[in-house]
Design an enzyme around this catalytic site. Structure first.
Site, PDB file in Angstrom:
ATOM      1  N   CYS A 136       0.306  -1.374  -0.594  1.00 19.97           N
ATOM      2  CA  CYS A 136       0.135  -0.335  -0.097  1.00 19.97           C
ATOM      3  C   CYS A 136       0.542   1.156  -0.295  1.00 19.97           C
ATOM      4  CB  CYS A 136      -0.600   0.152   1.148  1.00 19.97           C
ATOM      5  SG  CYS A 136      -1.719  -1.207   1.303  1.00 19.97           S
ATOM      6  N   GLN A 137       1.625   1.163   0.946  1.00 22.64           N
ATOM      7  CA  GLN A 137       2.679   2.476   0.855  1.00 22.64           C
ATOM      8  C   GLN A 137       2.942   3.338   0.149  1.00 22.64           C
ATOM      9  OE1 GLN A 137       3.084  -0.478   1.728  1.00 22.64           O
ATOM     10  NE2 GLN A 137       3.587  -0.415   3.501  1.00 22.64           N
TER      11      GLN A 137
END
EC number: 2.1.1.37
Length: 428
Positions: A76-77
């Site tokens: 996700c980052q």
């Protein structure tokens, strides 16, 4: 029929559980032929629950057994609102292209990809268009949904994108994108649920007798009592942060750097409420204000005495005869007390351990098991024995119930495309 699947960026297995549950509804057998996860602590939890050790770095996996379905919650980052939106320029951002490689080399029938909602708007939508274009070039029809966990009977405000593909056919779905209520207050009023179950709230996931180790410290409880007295249930829905906004408690109200008088508290609250007004400038976090500017909204006859006291205590700083509050996120045991009659804010890997609740008038942190319930994990799922790792893993995970319903919808509406002439059980 047995569906063979691959579980990439597997984390602790949330997508897998949802997928297997959905298949079970249609009496389909499943077999995970390969899983991959680079985080060693997440691998430990995965192994405890599935009795298999995931392989490591996806870059190093060059061959795959034959499989029908790809599951991938790629990291996700790079696309998250919670972090810097670096996108494909970041090394992790290129992990999608590992997904592309696996699809190109193995040609499974279908896939499910999960990512954060920021993917939809990242780079003005160009990132998502690039992803869909690449998938279509490989021969997959692609559909995607933007869904909120809170509308699936799970009391968490968690919006994620689910990208589905079928080789040679665009997936037909009855689910449609629905981001749900914008926050816990609107959810409380609207009571949204997409299914027959009543809408869920935080109180539904609380443990009856949590360990005393999750109780807030006496020192912190003493600080909180300066604001709410002994009625700690008044903390429901409040966050602890030194910024303006409703439902916030500030460090000066708690006396973190020293007790403040009512006048000092009123002054600081007025200062953070007014310092971002355009008449004082356009600095995003508020400009330092002169004494004259401050008097336009707080003209107390003891103003200079109040300011001097707050400078000495460290709540205020002086910059070239201008004054600014010393603001920031506070390193408290809890930064947000959840409202038991509403939904939780989004769990993240960095702060899941600092969410709190007041239960039986006792302020405490939510437990790892409660975090797991906020993600829809069953109670027989084995959590990591180290709480710090458990909180992080659950914050990074997916909501099992959403994956389950998305896969059910895919199977229900694409029987021929996925299973040929085979008749599935329980198809409506």
């Amino acid at each position: 029929m047995k569906i063979k699947f691959v579980d990439l960026f597997a984390g602790i297995g949330g997508i897998r559980i949802g997928f297997e549950r959905a298949a079970k509804r249609f009496e389909l057998e499943t077999e995970c032929v390969l899983s991959s996860e680079i985080d060693k602590k997440a691998c430990e939890t995965y192994a405890l629950n599935f009795k298999e050790e995931p392989q490591g770095d996806i870059h190093e996996i060059t061959s795959f057994p034959e499989f029908d379905f790809l599951l991938a919650g790629f990291p996700c980052q790079p696309f998250s609102y919670a972090g810097k939106q670096q996108g494909f320029g970041d090394t992790r951002g290129t992990l999608f292209f590992e997904v592309e490689r696996v699809l190109r080399d193995n040609r499974p029938k279908a896939f499910l990809l999960e990512n954060v909602r920021g993917l939809v708007t990242h780079d003005k939508g160009r990132t998502l268009k690039t992803i869909i274009s690449k998938l279509e070039e490989l021969g997959y029809g692609v559909s995607y949904l933007l869904l909120n966990s809170s509308t699936f009977g799970v009391p968490q405000n968690r919006v994620r994108i689910y990208i589905l593909g079928i080789l040679g056919s665009k997936p037909k779905l009855t689910l449609t994108s629905n981001v749900g209520a914008a926050d816990s207050h609107k959810y409380k009023n609207e009571q949204i649920s997409l299914f027959d179950e009543s809408y869920a709230t935080v109180k539904d996931i609380l443990e009856d007798s949590p360990s005393e180790k999750y109780r807030c410290s006496d020192e912190f409880i003493g600080q909180l009592s300066k604001v709410v007295g002994n009625n700690f249930e008044l903390l429901h829905g409040y966050r602890l942060i030194d910024y303006r906004g409703g439902n916030s408690i500030h460090s000066w109200e708690l006396g973190i750097k020293g007790d403040c008088t009512k006048e000092e508290i009123e002054f600081l609250n007025q200062l953070i409420a007014n310092r971002r007004k355009k008449i004082y400038g356009t600095h995003q976090d508020g400009k330092a204000l002169t004494l004259e500017q401050i008097r336009t909204f707080y003209n107390h006859d003891q103003l200079e005495v109040i300011i001097k006291s707050l400078l000495q205590k460290g709540y205020l700083r002086e910059e070239e005869n201008k004054f600014n509050p010393v603001c920031g996120n506070m390193s408290f045991e809890v930064f947000k007390f959840l409202d038991p009659d509403s939904i939780s804010i989004t769990l993240t890997s960095s702060d899941a351990h600092k969410l709190g609740v007041v239960q039986n008038n006792v302020p405490r942190r939510i437990t790892p098991r409660e975090c797991a319930r906020l993600q829809g994990f069953p109670d027989d799922f084995i959590l990591h024995s180290n709480d710090n790792f458990a909180y992080k893993q659950l914050g990074n995970s997916v909501t099992v119930k959403v994956v389950e319903k998305v896969i059910e919808d895919l199977f229900q509406n694409n029987v021929n495309e996925l299973f040929g002439q085979m008749k599935l059980a329980n198809v409506v």
